[in-house]
Design an enzyme around this catalytic site. Structure first.
Site, short mmCIF file in Angstrom:
data_model
loop_
_atom_site.label_atom_id
_atom_site.label_comp_id
_atom_site.label_asym_id
_atom_site.label_seq_id
_atom_site.Cartn_x
_atom_site.Cartn_y
_atom_site.Cartn_z
N VAL A 127 -73.25 -62.09 -70.84
CA VAL A 127 -72.34 -61.41 -71.76
C VAL A 127 -71.30 -60.56 -70.65
O VAL A 127 -71.79 -59.80 -69.99
CB VAL A 127 -72.86 -60.04 -72.57
CG1 VAL A 127 -71.57 -59.54 -73.48
CG2 VAL A 127 -73.70 -60.87 -73.73
N ILE A 131 -69.32 -58.42 -65.71
CA ILE A 131 -69.14 -56.89 -65.90
C ILE A 131 -70.62 -56.39 -66.06
O ILE A 131 -71.51 -56.94 -66.96
CB ILE A 131 -68.60 -56.73 -67.27
CG1 ILE A 131 -67.08 -57.30 -67.09
CG2 ILE A 131 -68.42 -55.07 -67.71
CD1 ILE A 131 -66.38 -57.12 -68.43
N LYS A 200 -71.66 -62.73 -78.34
CA LYS A 200 -71.96 -61.89 -77.25
C LYS A 200 -72.19 -60.50 -77.96
O LYS A 200 -72.92 -59.89 -77.43
CB LYS A 200 -70.75 -61.81 -76.31
CG LYS A 200 -70.47 -63.00 -75.24
CD LYS A 200 -69.16 -63.22 -74.79
CE LYS A 200 -68.97 -64.19 -73.72
NZ LYS A 200 -67.68 -64.49 -73.52
#
Ligand code: HSE
Length: 400
Positions: A127, A131, A200
């Site tokens: 996901v 990040i 996600k």
């Protein structure tokens, strides 16, 4: 020395190989030992590429090698990735993956297998690409009750919406250009219809609450109906339009949606442009935290896989637990979610609009023969009931 194998030498797999090679010294400096790629599994040959020296075509070589303690699954898709992952975990080899589809479908089961065999199943890269969001949810925010997660979780749609906003172009024109440049897939449906973002947010919501969210329970709308006129209204409102993937816990109920939202500059997600992704988490003690970066791309995604490899390397022979039960998290019908709505209608009679919707904020003069307005807060069900009284609703965009 810790030995690893990479399954699949595509974009992410070759990125993992590159990160481990280029940052070899940084990694061994921080870990205290080296991570060596002992095998790369792929059906293809890569003549002239140094990977050829470690390339194998038979998964059993990896499974049968006790030296391999960590496996990076960067194949994508459900099969054979599922079978390979399961077999590796059953042999006590930790698996680090970028495979969102597999995580979404089999996450709880694979975590349980990892627990049984004292190894780990980690999926930071599944996901938001590069990040860090899974680890913060699992560790930094473990003490928090998560009140909401709002994400811009798809780079392709954020790129398209940003271009529509900044260049005043129609959706089809921007999509065609994005495809020419390779920013959008030839078949862009998973992105533009919101399915990718839906998977996600389903993973993030599952991790936030420890139970399985079925992505089919999430109301999902893409961006295909957004027009340049919608953006002209957004500009007049001092807002922009973003595809939000959102889950909220309110009064003991859980709501989740993927849809375009009107977003004001006060929201930090307003500033997330182009292919970038970001996730805003609201927690009951610490308040808001935001995670921003490249949601896709070879090295960003690979870097997140390697972060998991380091975590596993520090915990060889131990299970890094991720609370995610197979029990279903009940997502309430979206009818009960409360918010404001931006509505465009092909009439300009303010009185008629107010008779049905009550107090509204009007926006006129943007396009001929129509007007737009923002309602007061109401449930989705109340909005639908009122909108049904008009046969001239042109479009509706939720307001964040
Ligand atoms: N197609 C996705 C995106 C990247 O555009 O964000 C992979 O999840």
């Amino acid at each position: 020395m810790v030995k690893t194998a990479i399954l699949g030498y595509g974009t992410v797999g070759s990125g993992v190989y590159e990160v481990l090679k280029k940052n070899k010294d940084v990694i061994s400096g921080k870990l205290g030992e080296e991570i060596q790629v002992k095998y790369v599994l792929d059906l293809r040959e890569f003549e002239g590429d140094p990977v050829q020296d470690v390339l194998v075509h038979d998964m059993n070589l990896i499974l049968d090698d006790p030296e391999v303690q960590i496996v990076c699954e960067t194949m994508g898709g459900e099969h054979p990735a599922y079978d390979f992952t399961k077999s590796a975990l059953e042999r006590g080899k930790s698996v680090c993956t970028s495979n969102k589809e597999l995580v979404e479908k089999h996450g709880p089961e694979l975590i349980k297998i990892a627990e049984k065999h004292q190894c780990s199943y980690l999926f930071e890269a599944s996901v938001g690409g590069g990040i860090p969001i899974i680890r913060p949810l699992r560790t930094s925010l473990a003490q928090e009750e998560i009140l909401s997660i709002t994400g811009i979780l798809n780079g392709t749609t954020n790129y398209i919406l940003t271009k529509m906003e900044t260049e005043g172009l129609a959706f089809d024109t921007v999509l065609a250009r994005a495809q020419e440049k390779g920013y959008a897939e030839k078949n862009p449906d998973a992105d533009i219809l919101g399915y990718d973002a839906c998977r996600k947010i389903s993973i993030l919501t599952s991790l936030a609450y420890g139970k399985k969210v079925d992505f089919q329970d999430i109301t999902t709308e893409g961006i295909t109906a957004i027009t340049d006129i919608d953006f002209a209204y957004a500009k007049k409102m001092g807002a922009t339009i973003k595809l939000f993937a959102k889950s909220v816990k309110k009064n003991g109920k859980y709501y989740a949606i993927v849809a375009p939202f009107m977003v004001k500059p006060e929201n930090p997600l307003y500033a997330v442009k182009g292919v970038f992704n970001a996730i805003l988490v609201n927690a009951n003690m610490g308040g808001e935290t935001m995670y921003y970066g490249k949601g896709a791309g070879k090295l960003a995604t690979a870097s997140a896989v390697v972060a998991d490899v380091l975590d596993c390397a520090r915990h060889i022979g131990k299970h890094l637990d991720i609370k995610w039960e197979d029990e279903r998290l009940e997502i309430s019908p979206i009818d009960g979610a409360v918010r404001k709505f931006f509505v465009r209608v092909s009439l300009t009679d303010e009185e008629q609009i107010k008779k049905v919707f009550g107090e509204v904020e009007m926006f006129t003069g943007v396009a001929k023969g129509e007007c737009g307005f923002v309602t007061e807060e109401m449930t989705e069900a109340a909005y639908r009931e009122r909108a049904a009284k008009f046969d001239n609703v042109l479009s509706m965009i939720r307001v964040d």
